[in-house]
Scaffold this motif. Sequence first.
Motif, PDB file in Angstrom:
ATOM      1  N   UNK A   1       5.157   5.413  -5.133  1.00  0.00           N
ATOM      2  CA  UNK A   1       5.595   5.369  -6.526  1.00  0.00           C
ATOM      3  C   UNK A   1       4.697   6.202  -7.438  1.00  0.00           C
ATOM      4  N   UNK A   2       3.412   6.208  -7.148  1.00  0.00           N
ATOM      5  CA  UNK A   2       2.502   7.011  -7.979  1.00  0.00           C
ATOM      6  C   UNK A   2       2.721   8.490  -7.748  1.00  0.00           C
TER       7      UNK A   2
ATOM      8  N   UNK B   1       0.831  -1.209   0.000  1.00  0.00           N
ATOM      9  CA  UNK B   1       0.000   0.000   0.000  1.00  0.00           C
ATOM     10  C   UNK B   1       0.864   1.256   0.000  1.00  0.00           C
ATOM     11  N   UNK B   2       1.908   1.251   0.808  1.00  0.00           N
ATOM     12  CA  UNK B   2       2.817   2.404   0.844  1.00  0.00           C
ATOM     13  C   UNK B   2       3.555   2.553  -0.484  1.00  0.00           C
TER      14      UNK B   2
ATOM     15  N   UNK C   1       2.921   9.507   5.017  1.00  0.00           N
ATOM     16  CA  UNK C   1       1.792  10.306   4.507  1.00  0.00           C
ATOM     17  C   UNK C   1       2.208  11.630   3.869  1.00  0.00           C
ATOM     18  N   UNK C   2       3.438  12.053   4.044  1.00  0.00           N
ATOM     19  CA  UNK C   2       3.851  13.411   3.659  1.00  0.00           C
ATOM     20  C   UNK C   2       4.508  13.421   2.276  1.00  0.00           C
ATOM     21  N   UNK C   3       4.020  14.352   1.403  1.00  0.00           N
ATOM     22  CA  UNK C   3       4.586  14.494   0.068  1.00  0.00           C
ATOM     23  C   UNK C   3       4.764  15.956  -0.290  1.00  0.00           C
TER      24      UNK C   3
ATOM     25  N   UNK D   1       7.940  14.189  -3.833  1.00  0.00           N
ATOM     26  CA  UNK D   1       8.938  13.386  -3.122  1.00  0.00           C
ATOM     27  C   UNK D   1       8.545  13.287  -1.659  1.00  0.00           C
ATOM     28  N   UNK D   2       8.974  12.202  -1.046  1.00  0.00           N
ATOM     29  CA  UNK D   2       8.577  11.909   0.331  1.00  0.00           C
ATOM     30  C   UNK D   2       9.702  12.236   1.304  1.00  0.00           C
TER      31      UNK D   2
END
Length: 243
Positions: free
Chosen positions: A204-205, A198-199, A219-221, A212-213
């Motif tokens: 990747x999407x 799930x992560x 949860x942060x982008x 970028x994470x």
Amino acid sequence: MKKYLVFCLILIITSCKRNNSASADVSLPEKDSIESIVKDSVLPVKEKKPLKTFTGLADTTFVRVADFSHDFEYDLRYATENNFLKSKVYDCAECYTRVKTAKALVKANAEFMEKGYKIKFFDCYRPNFVQFKMWKIVPNPQYVANPVKGSIHNKGGAVDITLVDFEGNELDMGTDFDFFGKRAYHDNMDLPENILQNRKLLKETMEKYGFWSIRTEWWHYNLSGSSKDKIANFKWVCRQESE
């Protein structure tokens, strides 16, 4: 309401049939009449407001994401007490970002929807004065950006998100939003396979569309290039519930 009316009409028709032999003058409702009664009794469905377009808007302009897509879900935690601050710090739940961030989010969400999921927002643009409140509670740059430098949330280029299915059920990401611990780390592989998958889908999407994470928060982008934007401190206008 519709089911109730149909049930009542069935009772009327049944009663009429039972009494038909005793009263030749009883007339049953015609099929067209029944359908008309049921149709007229259904409450009108509230129509969604027409969407705006990004045409003519500068990439750095702040916009309300909900004005440009009906396909997102929201659980904006800082407009509630269900957050690590244990305090409501937003007057109301709204998700604002810069135009360039919103564009990328709409594109990413379109791909998620092809796979049966949607983006759900926990936080979007965050006024800088809120960042000071957070820093006072958790003065640790590993989890909260120093408000003097400013968070990319303060610049309209960061979002806190998860994925939900079309019924609104969240995918299992291993922890809740704003969980400060190793279990929330991207590089923690000591988790069940479904959580890791799930992560991976989320990460990747989002990366495919320019985000970028950070290592410690699944949860942060951040949108690439947003760190160069100016810190903002405006408060949005709360919309009426009827809108």
